[in-house]
Scaffold this motif. Structure first.
Motif, PDB file in Angstrom:
ATOM      1  N   GLY A  69       0.817  -1.202   0.000  1.00  0.00           N
ATOM      2  CA  GLY A  69       0.000   0.000   0.000  1.00  0.00           C
ATOM      3  C   GLY A  69       0.855   1.258   0.000  1.00  0.00           C
ATOM      4  N   GLU A  70       0.244   2.362  -0.377  1.00  0.00           N
ATOM      5  CA  GLU A  70       0.977   3.624  -0.500  1.00  0.00           C
ATOM      6  C   GLU A  70       1.451   4.121   0.866  1.00  0.00           C
ATOM      7  OE1 GLU A  70       1.991   5.437  -3.188  1.00  0.00           O
ATOM      8  OE2 GLU A  70       1.370   3.705  -4.396  1.00  0.00           O
ATOM      9  N   ASP A  71       0.833   3.643   1.959  1.00  0.00           N
ATOM     10  CA  ASP A  71       1.187   4.119   3.297  1.00  0.00           C
ATOM     11  C   ASP A  71       2.514   3.594   3.790  1.00  0.00           C
ATOM     12  OD1 ASP A  71      -1.130   5.429   3.344  1.00  0.00           O
ATOM     13  OD2 ASP A  71      -2.218   3.962   4.590  1.00  0.00           O
ATOM     14  N   ILE A  72       3.011   2.548   3.161  1.00  0.00           N
ATOM     15  CA  ILE A  72       4.228   1.927   3.672  1.00  0.00           C
ATOM     16  C   ILE A  72       5.373   2.931   3.630  1.00  0.00           C
ATOM     17  CG2 ILE A  72       4.977   0.991   1.448  1.00  0.00           C
ATOM     18  CD1 ILE A  72       5.291  -0.799   4.793  1.00  0.00           C
ATOM     19  N   ARG A  73       6.149   2.948   4.724  1.00  0.00           N
ATOM     20  CA  ARG A  73       7.275   3.871   4.774  1.00  0.00           C
ATOM     21  C   ARG A  73       8.537   3.103   4.392  1.00  0.00           C
ATOM     22  NH1 ARG A  73       8.317   8.741   7.402  1.00  0.00           N
ATOM     23  NH2 ARG A  73      10.335   9.364   6.564  1.00  0.00           N
ATOM     24  N   VAL A  74       9.223   3.555   3.360  1.00  0.00           N
ATOM     25  CA  VAL A  74      10.449   2.872   2.962  1.00  0.00           C
ATOM     26  C   VAL A  74      11.636   3.789   3.245  1.00  0.00           C
ATOM     27  CG1 VAL A  74      11.661   1.686   1.121  1.00  0.00           C
ATOM     28  CG2 VAL A  74       9.172   1.724   1.129  1.00  0.00           C
ATOM     29  N   ILE A  75      12.584   3.285   4.019  1.00  0.00           N
ATOM     30  CA  ILE A  75      13.766   4.075   4.370  1.00  0.00           C
ATOM     31  C   ILE A  75      14.976   3.404   3.764  1.00  0.00           C
ATOM     32  CG2 ILE A  75      15.166   4.945   6.268  1.00  0.00           C
ATOM     33  CD1 ILE A  75      12.711   4.518   8.085  1.00  0.00           C
ATOM     34  N   SER A  76      15.793   4.169   3.055  1.00  0.00           N
ATOM     35  CA  SER A  76      17.024   3.549   2.582  1.00  0.00           C
ATOM     36  C   SER A  76      18.186   4.109   3.386  1.00  0.00           C
ATOM     37  CB  SER A  76      17.212   3.777   1.082  1.00  0.00           C
ATOM     38  OG  SER A  76      17.769   5.036   0.864  1.00  0.00           O
ATOM     39  N   VAL A  77      19.153   3.263   3.652  1.00  0.00           N
ATOM     40  CA  VAL A  77      20.226   3.652   4.555  1.00  0.00           C
ATOM     41  C   VAL A  77      21.546   3.098   4.038  1.00  0.00           C
ATOM     42  CG1 VAL A  77      19.838   1.632   6.022  1.00  0.00           C
ATOM     43  CG2 VAL A  77      20.964   3.622   6.982  1.00  0.00           C
ATOM     44  N   ASN A  78      22.616   3.850   4.282  1.00  0.00           N
ATOM     45  CA  ASN A  78      23.949   3.365   3.908  1.00  0.00           C
ATOM     46  C   ASN A  78      24.291   2.148   4.773  1.00  0.00           C
ATOM     47  OD1 ASN A  78      26.625   2.879   3.544  1.00  0.00           O
ATOM     48  ND2 ASN A  78      27.313   4.965   4.030  1.00  0.00           N
ATOM     49  N   PRO A  79      24.457   0.981   4.164  1.00  0.00           N
ATOM     50  CA  PRO A  79      24.631  -0.242   4.960  1.00  0.00           C
ATOM     51  C   PRO A  79      25.868  -0.190   5.850  1.00  0.00           C
ATOM     52  CG  PRO A  79      25.141  -0.645   2.656  1.00  0.00           C
ATOM     53  CD  PRO A  79      24.522   0.706   2.722  1.00  0.00           C
TER      54      PRO A  79
ATOM     55  N   LEU B 158      18.333   6.611  11.147  1.00  0.00           N
ATOM     56  CA  LEU B 158      17.102   5.820  11.106  1.00  0.00           C
ATOM     57  C   LEU B 158      16.063   6.401  12.072  1.00  0.00           C
ATOM     58  CD1 LEU B 158      18.355   2.104  10.951  1.00  0.00           C
ATOM     59  CD2 LEU B 158      17.289   3.451   9.134  1.00  0.00           C
ATOM     60  N   ALA B 159      16.527   6.744  13.271  1.00  0.00           N
ATOM     61  CA  ALA B 159      15.608   7.294  14.265  1.00  0.00           C
ATOM     62  C   ALA B 159      14.981   8.577  13.733  1.00  0.00           C
ATOM     63  CB  ALA B 159      16.340   7.538  15.576  1.00  0.00           C
ATOM     64  N   GLY B 160      15.805   9.396  13.076  1.00  0.00           N
ATOM     65  CA  GLY B 160      15.311  10.639  12.502  1.00  0.00           C
ATOM     66  C   GLY B 160      14.214  10.386  11.486  1.00  0.00           C
ATOM     67  N   GLN B 161      14.436   9.382  10.666  1.00  0.00           N
ATOM     68  CA  GLN B 161      13.435   9.022   9.665  1.00  0.00           C
ATOM     69  C   GLN B 161      12.143   8.570  10.329  1.00  0.00           C
ATOM     70  OE1 GLN B 161      13.886   9.022   6.105  1.00  0.00           O
ATOM     71  NE2 GLN B 161      15.551  10.349   6.785  1.00  0.00           N
TER      72      GLN B 161
END
Lengths: 317, 250, 294
Positions: free
Chosen positions: C256-266, C283-286
């Motif tokens: 669904g459009e509500d899903i929050r996707v966060i990308s992060v430098n591994p 991540l916490a900021g996101q």
């Protein structure tokens, strides 16, 4: 009607069995969904967008591997040959892992690498195709060992996380075929058709190359064609799903035990039997330790090896 | 029917036959004799179009061999040789069906002739070598080609089936087939041969009528074995009293 | 003159590295002269020559001011910038003992003592220190531990203390949300982090619940269906080796459009080093944004 004798009824019976298995496998997964009446929009999407393409991929790849296996067995005059015996899987893996190393940021590169790798392997094998069966097999075994060594070399160059991915690719995965489903089904059908067209010549080849030639078969021609066909089908299967062992070995063998050795029935039965076997194996891979999955290639090997050894003992008895 | 002109056959570096010129007609039985490795089987394979390493010409009917396709040769020439492999579990019936190209009455006849009916459903791998050899002879029968090339047809067979096999060959020749066969047994050769080809293993070839060729004088220098008798009675001179050696060196 | 000394110093190290018995007299004389020179000139003689045999170890050493003592590293020791020019002596699972000895190390810090070649180094007199943090807290402990091992106790403690402060702040600010998260280690085949993984612990510390956190495997394969059934609210995607935009579209399609996707430098979250808090704070900021949305 004796389905051993009549290819049409054999085809129809196997088609029905395959559909029945597919229907049951379609329902199985994270939780059971009745394929005939999904209860929500999401359920029907899971059925038709996730499970169905994966089942079709399994069916096509399984059938392709079994057909290629049957061909390699006649070609090499050895009923224990399998599609990867000449190192095509090894060279494909080398291609895939090279892509992981040299083009680490492009996911599609892995499939392309596998395909290119498989064809490099085939080209090398074709170069040796004028050798007799026994020596071709020997060349294949040595080539497979060579590719395995190159693979180890490449894996040593991968970062730690990359190694897990390389192994994941090598253990086979049907959920993300890089090739479209329609293409795989088309290849499956075309491979079966080619096999049936050649089936009488293939039968004669079972008598050995001299007898086949004396019966009017153009043996050098047939051998080249068969090598090319079997390798191409293997290359496509490997590109679509990584390396999945033992389907190509066990299925044709089993079908010979059940239906006799004439190719018309063996090839029809292998094309469907390989498909059904891989659908079942992949369904098991999806469900046994859910929510985690087993790698399907490992599962087929774990089932395949004991079956194979049992066949071997039986043949000796 | 089949003609060889200045035929030179080699296998690898080895010259098997330096020059063979002969013509074989329908109704004839030609027996090829010679020591092991002299090129008898290779000669038969060359005549079947399966051994390409030759010079000179092989003329089948009116055309040289390279002008025929595999398929066309297979309609003219039937070949019997090594026993086929048994790994794939072919049955006797299936093996013969491959040879008969649909002529099922021929198949039944061949099964009957070699008493193979009870074995028809069995896999080749379950049979003895003698039984498998009978299947091979039956297979050449069902081929129904004008020319039969037979490589040691009586190998593995018991005495009765040897006789049956030789009888069959003689009969078939009388009905107009050309049979070219490799044999090792001189009495068998004498029993059916019209003409004999002798290869000496060094490239030399001699061709002649059976009665001229099957003599001690002709064969002793080829096989290095002392022979006694003549014609049907021609056989090695077993000399038990001779110290240490079973055969007397020629 | 100085240049000559340096050059000879190299030679000694080289010889020591190969453990060649010095067999001729002329060489001994040279050695003696050089040793005298060394004693009189070099205070660095007292400090260690360190091999950093894992990327996180390399980062820690540089962060605590021991970077100048690092003489060799392994592949993928790529941070900070200076580390990139270090000589390489191996990869993640093996080291080349000969190449390592040529650098005349006195200490090797490894992530796993079972790594091929490490026991050989130890038997040849190189001190072996192990650092393999399995949890977030271990990272701070290991920084202190490495600091005391390499004689940088003070700076290591300073670093660890400051990281601890940031961690405490993070712990305080993150209510225990237990928001369900799916961590996509790899898209094809779909791999995630299981129970006993560093990543799982990182996710817990920022108040998330890894939806596959109870799977007893290191990197379980899962399928899209299982992810859908697990109903994550957030997807975290390491921004390596994949088309992140495409992955975002993919997950929106299924969750669904509500899903929050966060990308992060591994490297900031997979690597148990000093930059870990950067990754966790990112991540916490996101996630703060996420709380506002809901």
């Amino acid at each position: 009607m004796n389905i051993r004798k009549n290819p049409y009824s054999l085809f129809c019976v196997l088609l029905l069995i395959s559909l029945a298995v597919a229907l049951i496998a379609l329902g199985m997964g994270e939780h059971w969904i009745n394929p005939l009446s999904p209860s929500s929009d999401m359920e029907s999407r899971i059925l038709w967008e996730l499970r169905w393409p994966r089942l079709l991929t399994a069916f096509a790849v399984g059938g392709m591997l079994a057909l290629a296996g049957a061909w390699f067995q006649v070609l090499l005059g050895n009923p224990l040959a399998e599609p990867y015996v000449l190192g095509v899987a090894g060279s494909a893996a080398v291609g895939a892992v090279s892509a992981m190393i040299f083009m680490p940021d492009a996911a599609w590169a892995v499939s392309l690498g596998a395909f290119v790798g498989a064809w490099v392997g085939i080209t090398v094998v074709l170069f040796f195709s004028r050798l007799g069966s026994a020596r071709l097999l020997l060349a294949g075994v040595v080539l497979a060992a060579f590719w395995a060594a190159v693979l180890m070399l490449l894996i040593a160059l991968l970062p730690e996380r990359g190694v897990a991915l390389a192994y994941a690719w090598m253990m086979g995965d049907l959920s993300n075929s890089a090739l479209p489903i329609w293409l795989l089904m088309l290849v499956w059908a075309a491979a079966l058709a080619c096999g049936l067209i050649l089936s009488l010549s293939l039968d004669k080849l079972l008598l050995g190359e001299k007898h086949a030639a004396a019966l009017g078969v153009n043996v050098p021609h047939l051998r080249k064609l068969l090598l090319l066909l079997a390798s191409a089908v293997t290359a496509l299967a490997v590109t679509a799903a990584g390396t999945i062992g033992f389907v190509g070995l066990v299925v044709p063998h089993l079908m010979r035990l059940l239906l006799g050795s004439l190719h018309q029935s063996v090839l029809i039965a292998s094309a469907f039997g390989g498909g059904v076997l891989l659908m079942l194996a992949d369904t098991a891979a999806r469900t046994v330790i859910s929510p985690a999955e087993l790698p399907v290639g490992v599962l087929t090997a774990i089932i395949g090896v004991p079956v194979f050894l049992w066949l071997l003992l039986r043949r000796n008895a | 029917m089949i003609q060889m002109q200045a035929l030179r056959v080699q296998r690898g570096d080895k010259q098997l036959i330096t020059s063979l010129t002969m013509q074989a007609k329908k109704g004839e039985v030609v027996v090829v004799l010679g020591p092991n490795g002299a090129g008898k089987s290779t000669l038969l394979l060359a005549l079947t179009g399966l051994h390409a390493d030759y010079a000179g010409e092989i003329i089948l009917q009116d055309k040289t061999l390279p002008h025929y396709s595999h398929q066309e040769i297979s309609l003219q020439v039937a070949w019997q040789g090594e026993l086929p492999p048994t790994e794939f579990g072919l049955t006797v019936q299936q093996r013969l069906e491959m040879a008969c190209s649909g002529k099922l009455e021929k198949l039944a006849q061949a099964l009957a002739y070699f008493e193979l009916k009870p074995l028809a459903k069995r896999a080749l791998g379950e049979l003895s070598s003698g039984e498998r050899q009978r299947v091979e002879i039956a297979a050449i029968m069902v081929r129904d080609c004008p020319i039969w090339l037979m490589d040691e047809p009586t190998a593995h067979l018991d005495m009765r089936h040897q006789v049956d096999c030789l009888k069959l060959m003689k009969q078939e020749a009388e009905q107009g087939r050309l049979i070219i066969t490799v044999l090792h047994d001189l009495p068998q050769a004498a029993a059916i041969a019209d003409r004999v080809v002798v290869l000496d293993g060094l490239g030399g070839v001699e061709v002649g009528l059976a009665k001229d060729m099957l003599t001690a004088k002709c064969l002793e220098p080829i096989f290095h074995v002392k022979l006694k008798g003549n014609g049907y009675d021609l056989m090695p001179a077993y000399q038990k009293e001779y110290h240490g050696e079973l055969y007397e060196k020629a | 003159m100085v240049a000559e000394v340096d050059n000879s110093q190299e030679k000694i190290r080289h010889c020591c590295g190969h453990r060649q018995p010095a067999s001729n007299g002329a060489f001994f004389k040279k050695l003696l002269v050089l040793l005298l020179c060394l004693c009189s000139t070099s205070p660095a003689f007292a400090s260690e020559r360190i091999l950093a045999l894992a990327p996180h170890i390399c980062e820690i050493l540089y962060a605590i001011g021991a970077g100048k003592d690092v003489v060799g590293a392994v592949s993928y020791c790529d941070y900070p910038e200076e580390a990139k020019s270090l000589p390489r002596v191996g990869s993640y699972n093996r080291i080349n003992v000969e190449a390592a000895l040529a650098l005349a190390p006195t200490m090797a810090i490894v992530s796993d003592e079972k790594m091929i070649g490490v026991q050989k180094l130890r038997s040849l007199g190189v001190k072996i220190v192990q650092s393999h943090p399995e949890q977030v807290d271990d990272v701070l402990l290991d920084i202190r531990h490495i600091g005391s091992a390499v004689g940088q106790r003070k700076r290591a403690n300073q670093l660890a203390d400051s990281l601890q402060k940031r961690l405490d702040k993070l712990d305080a600010s993150m209510e225990n949300l237990k928001t369900a998260v799916f961590y996509e280690i790899w898209p094809t085949p779909l791999l995630t982090a299981g129970k006993h993984t560093f990543i799982n612990n990182v996710l817990q510390r920022i108040g998330l619940r890894n939806v596959f956190g109870d799977v007893e495997l290191e990197a379980p394969r899962v399928n899209v269906e299982a992810v859908i059934a697990a109903k994550p609210k957030i997807i975290i995607i390491p921004s390596e080796k994949r088309d992140v935009a495409k992955r975002i579209r993919f997950w929106k399609k299924w969750l669904g459009e509500d899903i929050r996707v966060i990308s992060v430098n591994p490297d900031l979250v997979h690597r148990p080093g000093p930059r870990l808090l950067d990754g966790m704070e990112y991540l916490a900021g996101q996630l703060e944004g996420l709380q506002i949305e809901h």
